[in-house]
Design an enzyme around this catalytic site. Structure first.
Site, PDB file in Angstrom:
ATOM      1  N   ASP A   1       0.738  -1.175  -0.024  1.00 17.81           N
ATOM      2  CA  ASP A   1       0.116   0.120  -0.091  1.00 17.81           C
ATOM      3  C   ASP A   1       0.823   1.300  -0.086  1.00 17.81           C
ATOM      4  O   ASP A   1       1.990   1.222   0.584  1.00 17.81           O
ATOM      5  CB  ASP A   1      -0.781  -0.156   1.189  1.00 17.81           C
ATOM      6  CG  ASP A   1      -2.040  -1.082   1.078  1.00 17.81           C
ATOM      7  OD1 ASP A   1      -2.313  -1.515  -0.025  1.00 17.81           O
ATOM      8  OD2 ASP A   1      -2.515  -1.068   2.168  1.00 17.81           O
ATOM      9  N   ARG A   2       0.502   2.427  -0.301  1.00 19.68           N
ATOM     10  CA  ARG A   2       0.985   3.794  -0.624  1.00 19.68           C
ATOM     11  C   ARG A   2       1.428   4.107   0.708  1.00 19.68           C
ATOM     12  O   ARG A   2       2.859   4.347   0.776  1.00 19.68           O
ATOM     13  CB  ARG A   2       0.132   4.653  -1.306  1.00 19.68           C
ATOM     14  CG  ARG A   2       1.148   6.035  -1.263  1.00 19.68           C
ATOM     15  CD  ARG A   2      -0.116   6.725  -2.257  1.00 19.68           C
ATOM     16  NE  ARG A   2       0.682   8.452  -2.255  1.00 19.68           N
ATOM     17  CZ  ARG A   2       0.381   9.005  -3.077  1.00 19.68           C
ATOM     18  NH1 ARG A   2      -0.871   8.993  -4.072  1.00 19.68           N
ATOM     19  NH2 ARG A   2       0.750  10.290  -3.332  1.00 19.68           N
TER      20      ARG A   2
END
Length: 361
Positions: free
Chosen positions: A168-169
């Site tokens: 995930d970012r």
């Protein structure tokens, strides 16, 4: 045929009736549009910009164009195509330059990307992904780690590093990339085997791939360790503008994906936080975040998507007194490339960063 949201534009028709074998939407677009780069096609599916018109022979409508617009629905890359279906792509692909422009980096940015490398050999390259840096491109993303790797981490190879899994970012930690097409294919099959070959009885199973995450969560699980085994599914919210992952009660649901996570408490604090070690045995989207928030009842610090209610109550907890003066003096005036702010987002701040880190693989 090309589309732009609700409007139908003239263009090239891709009709699935010319094949008798079952194929996915991604494979069909790649087959019908060989000039489009594969990375662009995958990006269109990720951004949910690909539509499908299902074959509906029996319906009649005064305005055929209105009926056609009504039948358009988003299609995922893995959905199977039926005979007579048609795929609609954004009209902007007609203007796409087939020769992808290079992602230019100055010397400081290139050195920063290379400083993230933890390990490399002839087959793989491993980087320590910083929080806030997206792994892949998307809406509003100017530079992603896969594009930067293609520019800065090729070294003496003619091929660019390829993604074989994702983070995930807002999370951080170990990200593995394949340095050749062959190694990337092997690595990708290993990650897929981990996801689709996991079993409920994992105690005696020898696994070829093991990952360990560190997470700081709000609250404390009832048991110090255990195995989470619940199916997950995706639901659309905000009138189709966004989606989220949630627990699926009906195991017979065709959209449910089984997800397994082993967890263990490392340490708890008097301030209401717990340090967990998480070992995902499958690789579902947002698996660790949903399992922590909805199964254990302990959302990860900084995860407002799945734990916003718990974060609203954090103001009633005593904050730890952290000595930041000397640390701020060291980093004062020092800027980090790509607009990353790696010094903010601690639990002492109003908006903490997502406290999820891939520690070991």
């Amino acid at each position: 045929i090309y589309h732009n949201r609700a409007r139908i534009r003239s263009g090239v028709t891709t009709n699935a009736s010319s094949t008798s074998t079952t194929t996915t939407a991604l494979k069909w677009v790649l087959r019908c549009c060989p000039d489009l780069p594969r990375s662009l096609v995958q990006k269109l599916f990720r951004l949910r910009q690909v539509r499908r018109e299902s074959n509906d022979v029996g319906s009649t409508c005064v305005d055929a164009q209105v009926q056609q617009q009504r039948r358009l629905k988003r299609v995922s890359a893995k959905e199977a195509m039926n005979v007579g279906d048609r795929i609609f792509l954004p009209i902007t692909v007609q203007e796409f330059p087939f020769e992808k422009p290079d992602c230019h980096c100055d010397e400081e940015e290139a050195n920063f990307v290379r400083s993230l490398v933890l390990y490399k050999d002839p087959a793989i390259i491993v980087v320590n992904k910083p929080p806030g840096m997206p792994v892949q491109g998307g809406i509003g993303i100017k530079q992603s780690l896969d594009e930067l790797a293609a520019t800065c981490l090729t070294y003496d190879y003619s091929e660019t590093p390829r993604l074989v899994h994702r983070l995930d970012r807002d999370s951080s930690g170990i990200l593995v990339m394949g340095r050749t097409q062959t190694s990337a294919a092997v690595l990708h099959s290993i990650f897929r085997e981990k996801t689709f070959g996991a079993k409920d009885d994992v105690d005696n199973e020898v696994r070829i791939l093991e990952r360990r995450y560190w997470a700081l969560v709000i609250g404390s699980p009832r048991r110090p360790k255990g195995l989470i085994s619940v199916p997950l599914g995706k639901v659309v919210v905000d009138n189709g503008k966004s989606d989220r992952i949630t627990i699926v009660d009906n195991a017979q649901n065709t959209l449910a994906q089984h997800a397994l996570t082993k967890y263990q408490v490392i340490k708890s604090s008097c301030y209401g936080y717990t340090w967990l070690e998480l070992s995902p045995l499958t690789g579902r989207k947002h698996q660790l975040r949903v399992h922590c928030a909805e199964v254990l009842g302990t959302p990860i610090v900084g995860d407002l998507k799945y734990g916003w209610q718990a974060h609203k109550k954090l103001e009633h907890l005593p904050w730890p007194s952290l000595e930041r003066g000397s640390h701020e003096n060291v980093t004062k005036g020092k800027t980090i490339p790509f607009g990353l702010d790696l010094q903010s987002g601690s639990i002492s701040e109003k908006h903490p960063r997502l406290h999820l880190h891939c520690k070991q693989m």
